[in-house]
Design a protein around this motif. Structure first.
Motif, PDB file in Angstrom:
ATOM      1  N   ALA A 316       0.479  -0.881   0.023  1.00  0.00           N
ATOM      2  CA  ALA A 316       0.064  -0.099  -0.231  1.00  0.00           C
ATOM      3  C   ALA A 316       0.728   1.095  -0.239  1.00  0.00           C
ATOM      4  O   ALA A 316       0.089   1.926  -0.053  1.00  0.00           O
ATOM      5  N   GLU A 317       2.265   1.113  -0.645  1.00  0.00           N
ATOM      6  CA  GLU A 317       2.915   2.474  -0.801  1.00  0.00           C
ATOM      7  C   GLU A 317       2.589   3.497  -1.375  1.00  0.00           C
ATOM      8  O   GLU A 317       2.666   4.773  -1.478  1.00  0.00           O
ATOM      9  N   ARG A 318       1.913   2.832  -2.341  1.00  0.00           N
ATOM     10  CA  ARG A 318       1.475   3.860  -3.759  1.00  0.00           C
ATOM     11  C   ARG A 318      -0.139   3.515  -4.262  1.00  0.00           C
ATOM     12  O   ARG A 318      -0.494   2.181  -4.369  1.00  0.00           O
ATOM     13  N   ASP A 319      -0.887   4.222  -5.303  1.00  0.00           N
ATOM     14  CA  ASP A 319      -2.258   3.754  -6.005  1.00  0.00           C
ATOM     15  C   ASP A 319      -1.685   2.685  -7.099  1.00  0.00           C
ATOM     16  O   ASP A 319      -0.069   2.767  -6.984  1.00  0.00           O
ATOM     17  N   CYS A 320      -2.296   1.798  -7.623  1.00  0.00           N
ATOM     18  CA  CYS A 320      -2.182   1.349  -8.757  1.00  0.00           C
ATOM     19  C   CYS A 320      -2.604   1.210  -9.471  1.00  0.00           C
ATOM     20  O   CYS A 320      -3.992   1.708  -9.899  1.00  0.00           O
ATOM     21  N   VAL A 321      -2.358   0.628 -10.513  1.00  0.00           N
ATOM     22  CA  VAL A 321      -2.915   0.649 -12.012  1.00  0.00           C
ATOM     23  C   VAL A 321      -2.678  -0.760 -12.348  1.00  0.00           C
ATOM     24  O   VAL A 321      -1.163  -1.278 -12.382  1.00  0.00           O
ATOM     25  N   PHE A 322      -3.572  -1.248 -12.350  1.00  0.00           N
ATOM     26  CA  PHE A 322      -3.826  -3.090 -13.362  1.00  0.00           C
ATOM     27  C   PHE A 322      -4.260  -2.780 -14.399  1.00  0.00           C
ATOM     28  O   PHE A 322      -5.103  -2.411 -15.117  1.00  0.00           O
ATOM     29  N   GLY A 433      -6.099  11.813 -12.572  1.00  0.00           N
ATOM     30  CA  GLY A 433      -4.770  12.058 -11.303  1.00  0.00           C
ATOM     31  C   GLY A 433      -3.952  11.476 -12.622  1.00  0.00           C
ATOM     32  O   GLY A 433      -2.650  11.911 -12.068  1.00  0.00           O
ATOM     33  N   GLY A 434      -3.521  10.892 -13.440  1.00  0.00           N
ATOM     34  CA  GLY A 434      -2.623  10.449 -13.917  1.00  0.00           C
ATOM     35  C   GLY A 434      -1.890   9.337 -13.050  1.00  0.00           C
ATOM     36  O   GLY A 434      -1.993   8.279 -11.891  1.00  0.00           O
ATOM     37  N   VAL A 435      -0.902   8.762 -14.000  1.00  0.00           N
ATOM     38  CA  VAL A 435      -0.226   7.101 -13.412  1.00  0.00           C
ATOM     39  C   VAL A 435       1.169   7.677 -12.834  1.00  0.00           C
ATOM     40  O   VAL A 435       1.908   6.641 -12.040  1.00  0.00           O
ATOM     41  N   ARG A 436       1.627   8.657 -13.424  1.00  0.00           N
ATOM     42  CA  ARG A 436       3.445   9.042 -12.645  1.00  0.00           C
ATOM     43  C   ARG A 436       3.642   8.539 -11.654  1.00  0.00           C
ATOM     44  O   ARG A 436       4.223   8.368 -10.990  1.00  0.00           O
ATOM     45  N   ASP A 437       2.489   8.912 -10.412  1.00  0.00           N
ATOM     46  CA  ASP A 437       2.792   8.530  -8.870  1.00  0.00           C
ATOM     47  C   ASP A 437       2.430   6.904  -8.833  1.00  0.00           C
ATOM     48  O   ASP A 437       1.858   6.969  -6.986  1.00  0.00           O
ATOM     49  N   ARG A 438       1.904   5.947  -8.883  1.00  0.00           N
ATOM     50  CA  ARG A 438       1.315   4.829  -9.159  1.00  0.00           C
ATOM     51  C   ARG A 438       2.436   3.688  -9.242  1.00  0.00           C
ATOM     52  O   ARG A 438       3.593   4.153 -11.159  1.00  0.00           O
ATOM     53  N   ASN A 439       2.216   2.062  -8.169  1.00  0.00           N
ATOM     54  CA  ASN A 439       2.049   1.346  -9.258  1.00  0.00           C
ATOM     55  C   ASN A 439       2.296   0.855 -10.589  1.00  0.00           C
ATOM     56  O   ASN A 439       0.413   0.488 -10.332  1.00  0.00           O
ATOM     57  N   ILE A 440       2.543   0.675 -11.915  1.00  0.00           N
ATOM     58  CA  ILE A 440       2.022   0.219 -12.994  1.00  0.00           C
ATOM     59  C   ILE A 440       2.079  -1.413 -12.927  1.00  0.00           C
ATOM     60  O   ILE A 440       3.250  -1.907 -12.540  1.00  0.00           O
ATOM     61  N   PHE A 441       1.164  -2.455 -12.160  1.00  0.00           N
ATOM     62  CA  PHE A 441       1.016  -3.688 -12.737  1.00  0.00           C
ATOM     63  C   PHE A 441       0.315  -4.066 -13.743  1.00  0.00           C
ATOM     64  O   PHE A 441      -0.783  -3.950 -14.502  1.00  0.00           O
ATOM     65  N   LEU A 442       1.082  -4.867 -14.608  1.00  0.00           N
ATOM     66  CA  LEU A 442       0.934  -5.418 -16.260  1.00  0.00           C
ATOM     67  C   LEU A 442       0.944  -7.326 -16.115  1.00  0.00           C
ATOM     68  O   LEU A 442       1.700  -7.815 -15.357  1.00  0.00           O
ATOM     69  N   GLY A 451       5.056  -3.646 -24.774  1.00  0.00           N
ATOM     70  CA  GLY A 451       5.532  -2.919 -25.464  1.00  0.00           C
ATOM     71  C   GLY A 451       4.638  -1.174 -24.677  1.00  0.00           C
ATOM     72  O   GLY A 451       5.113  -0.564 -25.032  1.00  0.00           O
ATOM     73  N   LEU A 452       4.138  -2.123 -23.216  1.00  0.00           N
ATOM     74  CA  LEU A 452       3.116  -0.706 -22.510  1.00  0.00           C
ATOM     75  C   LEU A 452       4.645  -0.962 -21.805  1.00  0.00           C
ATOM     76  O   LEU A 452       4.515   0.766 -21.342  1.00  0.00           O
ATOM     77  N   ILE A 453       5.653  -1.786 -21.296  1.00  0.00           N
ATOM     78  CA  ILE A 453       7.193  -1.183 -21.061  1.00  0.00           C
ATOM     79  C   ILE A 453       7.729   0.080 -20.911  1.00  0.00           C
ATOM     80  O   ILE A 453       7.948   1.190 -20.835  1.00  0.00           O
ATOM     81  N   ASP A 454       7.912   0.334 -22.548  1.00  0.00           N
ATOM     82  CA  ASP A 454       8.696   0.617 -23.571  1.00  0.00           C
ATOM     83  C   ASP A 454       7.794   3.108 -23.147  1.00  0.00           C
ATOM     84  O   ASP A 454       8.378   3.356 -22.945  1.00  0.00           O
ATOM     85  N   LEU A 459       6.764   7.966 -20.766  1.00  0.00           N
ATOM     86  CA  LEU A 459       6.281   8.853 -19.967  1.00  0.00           C
ATOM     87  C   LEU A 459       6.752   8.711 -18.494  1.00  0.00           C
ATOM     88  O   LEU A 459       6.051  10.208 -17.931  1.00  0.00           O
ATOM     89  N   GLY A 460       7.884   8.769 -18.349  1.00  0.00           N
ATOM     90  CA  GLY A 460       8.164   8.592 -16.982  1.00  0.00           C
ATOM     91  C   GLY A 460       8.421   8.254 -16.217  1.00  0.00           C
ATOM     92  O   GLY A 460       8.950   8.301 -15.097  1.00  0.00           O
ATOM     93  N   ILE A 461       8.070   7.041 -16.236  1.00  0.00           N
ATOM     94  CA  ILE A 461       7.597   6.215 -14.813  1.00  0.00           C
ATOM     95  C   ILE A 461       8.922   5.481 -14.919  1.00  0.00           C
ATOM     96  O   ILE A 461       9.071   4.603 -15.506  1.00  0.00           O
ATOM     97  N   PRO A 462       9.737   4.788 -13.498  1.00  0.00           N
ATOM     98  CA  PRO A 462      10.985   4.113 -13.215  1.00  0.00           C
ATOM     99  C   PRO A 462      10.556   3.064 -13.209  1.00  0.00           C
ATOM    100  O   PRO A 462       9.316   2.408 -13.369  1.00  0.00           O
ATOM    101  N   ASP A 463      11.488   2.358 -13.339  1.00  0.00           N
ATOM    102  CA  ASP A 463      11.522   0.426 -13.799  1.00  0.00           C
ATOM    103  C   ASP A 463      10.802   0.204 -12.220  1.00  0.00           C
ATOM    104  O   ASP A 463       9.814  -0.649 -12.636  1.00  0.00           O
ATOM    105  N   ARG A 464      11.345   1.122 -11.422  1.00  0.00           N
ATOM    106  CA  ARG A 464      10.713   0.278 -10.255  1.00  0.00           C
ATOM    107  C   ARG A 464       9.538   0.702  -9.559  1.00  0.00           C
ATOM    108  O   ARG A 464       8.630  -0.154  -8.560  1.00  0.00           O
ATOM    109  N   GLN A 465       8.568   1.085 -10.631  1.00  0.00           N
ATOM    110  CA  GLN A 465       7.327   1.631 -10.625  1.00  0.00           C
ATOM    111  C   GLN A 465       6.514   0.561 -11.502  1.00  0.00           C
ATOM    112  O   GLN A 465       5.081   0.644 -11.505  1.00  0.00           O
ATOM    113  N   ILE A 466       6.638  -0.318 -12.367  1.00  0.00           N
ATOM    114  CA  ILE A 466       6.282  -1.068 -13.169  1.00  0.00           C
ATOM    115  C   ILE A 466       6.743  -2.797 -12.413  1.00  0.00           C
ATOM    116  O   ILE A 466       8.061  -3.360 -13.049  1.00  0.00           O
ATOM    117  N   ILE A 467       5.510  -3.437 -12.273  1.00  0.00           N
ATOM    118  CA  ILE A 467       5.618  -4.580 -11.803  1.00  0.00           C
ATOM    119  C   ILE A 467       4.890  -5.961 -13.092  1.00  0.00           C
ATOM    120  O   ILE A 467       3.941  -5.484 -13.416  1.00  0.00           O
TER     121      ILE A 467
END
Length: 474
Positions: A316-322, A433-442, A451-454, A459-467
């Protein structure tokens, strides 16, 4: 056909063991002043030693070891490393006989003769050479279906089990040749140790796992058929399995007409104190179609659970996108349930401390991050889990979509046949609010995930936020 993830993996231990092997080999040749007259033997031996170490790693990684799973952050990542190393080892081992035969050129007949079986006539080295040729031919036969042919999972699995024969031939080849490895004590102990570990690992996963693996007896409590998807609920028979949302299990069915080989499936529900769980299984192959024979009360054995996909969500460290594509939606269903029912099922006072430690979501003070879920399907008719997802909203304490959206959650069924391929920019626009401060789960087909990782990186999402959940065995 073998597909490997394009995402980066932590290969430091593998690189270190290969490097140490080569250092021991070259150091031993220097210490014994035992250099080759034929320069082509150096790349030949380097290739064979490196490939041998990689094959040992491949076998060890197949054991479903908990420590390795934790190190690589999920069994799906372990299998991606396994596939990557297997491909690299295959191409490396092909270089070994080619370089050994290069000194025969330009005599093409002699070059080709050196690549084939040679009458040993009592020569131990030539006997080892023939064993090596046999091992290489077996490897080619085993890997052709994996690398270039699309075959059903159960047939691929059966051919994969013959890798033990290749491993045995490889070990006998190394011992019988009795050259570089056997001649140098440090290298001999090191490589024989790796080969012994690999052989023990193969025997463990092939013959002992069914008895010593983490296993639980379950029965089918409910089964629902929705088009080509089976939604099956399982209840424990004796010992309860403690699982986290998004984890997966290996299912073994004990019923005539259904093969008893283990198949992996993602758990499609959140944890509950009764330890009942649900699987969503799409009928795509011979085995999954045979599961249509299942009925309530049928007995199964469940091995697992495995996976760490939900760890960052439960933190629960960040809001999430699934983002789930096709059957890749199933790992999200458990997390979706937890997100929408946060605080509704707290642990009882007598809940075991080990269960409390594993499940932060049942702590009374745990609050779910806000979640935006995108379910990608070609057409709405193929959205087998759409009603399940919507029902979670209706049955939650939000009691419908208006309050659910006000809280900051979001759900969208995305039809690729009508809307085209989804993009990170589209997701960014649709998420409050956009995705920049969220964890992205794929999770989904490899091309979609890559493709979505790239795009998210752009968009500036760091790798640590892409799961990523990347459990594609083939």
């Amino acid at each position: 056909m073998l597909t490997t993830s394009k995402t980066s993996q932590n290969l430091k231990p593998v690189v270190l063991t290969v490097a140490l092997t080569l250092v021991l080999w070259l150091g031993s040749k220097w210490a014994f002043n035992d250099w080759f007259d034929n320069p082509f033997k150096y790349p030949a031996k380097a290739a064979s030693l490196s490939a041998t170490v990689l094959f040992c790693w491949c076998v060890v990684l197949s054991t479903r070891n908990r420590l390795l799973e934790r190190y690589f952050r999920g069994l799906d990542k372990v299998y991606q490393v396994h596939k990557r190393l297997g491909k690299a080892a295959f191409w490396l081992i092909l270089l070994h006989p080619l370089f050994l035969a290069l000194d025969r050129l330009p005599d093409l007949a002699a070059f080709l003769h050196r690549l084939w079986f040679i009458a040993p006539q009592g020569d131990r080295y030539l006997l080892g050479h023939n064993l090596g040729v046999g091992a290489l031919l077996l490897l080619v036969l085993l890997l052709i279906p994996t690398l270039w042919v699309k075959i059903p999972y159960h047939r691929w699995k059966r051919t994969h089990e013959w890798s033990g024969a290749f491993l045995l031939l490889l070990i006998v080849h190394v011992v019988v040749v009795d050259r570089d490895v056997a001649a140098y004590p440090l290298l001999r102990y090191w490589l024989y140790g790796l080969l012994s570990l690999a052989l023990g690992s193969f025997l463990s996963i092939r013959f002992l796992y069914r008895f010593i693996g983490p296993r639980y007896p379950y029965r089918i409590a409910e089964i629902e058929r929705i088009q080509d998807v089976l939604e099956i609920t399982f209840a424990p028979v004796a010992q309860k399995m403690s699982f986290r949302p998004s984890q997966f299990v290996y299912l073994v069915v004990h019923k005539a007409g259904i093969t008893a080989e283990p198949h992996p499936y993602s758990i499609a529900c959140g944890y509950n104190l009764a330890s009942r769980f649900k699987l969503g299984i799409k009928k795509t192959g011979d085995h999954t179609r045979s599961l249509d024979l299942l009925e309530p009360g049928d007995k199964v054995t469940v091995y697992g659970p495995y996976g760490h996909f939900s760890d960052r969500f439960l933190a629960a460290e960040r809001d999430c996108v699934f983002v789930g594509g096709g059957v890749g939606i199933t790992p999200f269903l458990g997390m979706w349930h937890v997100a929408l029912h946060s605080g509704e099922q707290p642990a009882s006072p007598d809940t075991e401390p080990s269960v409390m430690a594993l499940h932060p979501e049942i702590h009374p003070g745990w609050t779910s991050p806000r979640v935006a879920l995108f379910y990608l399907v070609p057409t709405q008719e193929q959205a087998s889990f759409d009603n399940d997802i919507k029902n979670e909203v209706i049955l939650s304490h939000f009691h419908g979509f208006p309050a659910f959206e006000e809280r900051g959650h979001h759900y969208e069924l995305y039809e690729t046949a009508r809307q085209g391929f989804i993009t990170a920019e589209y997701i960014d626009r649709r998420v409050p609010g956009g995705v920049r401060d969220r964890n992205i789960f794929l999770c989904g087909p490899s091309p979609m995930v890559s493709g979505l990782i790239d795009q998210f990186r752009t968009l500036g999402i760091p790798d640590r936020q892409i799961i990523i959940e990347d459990f594609n065995l083939l």
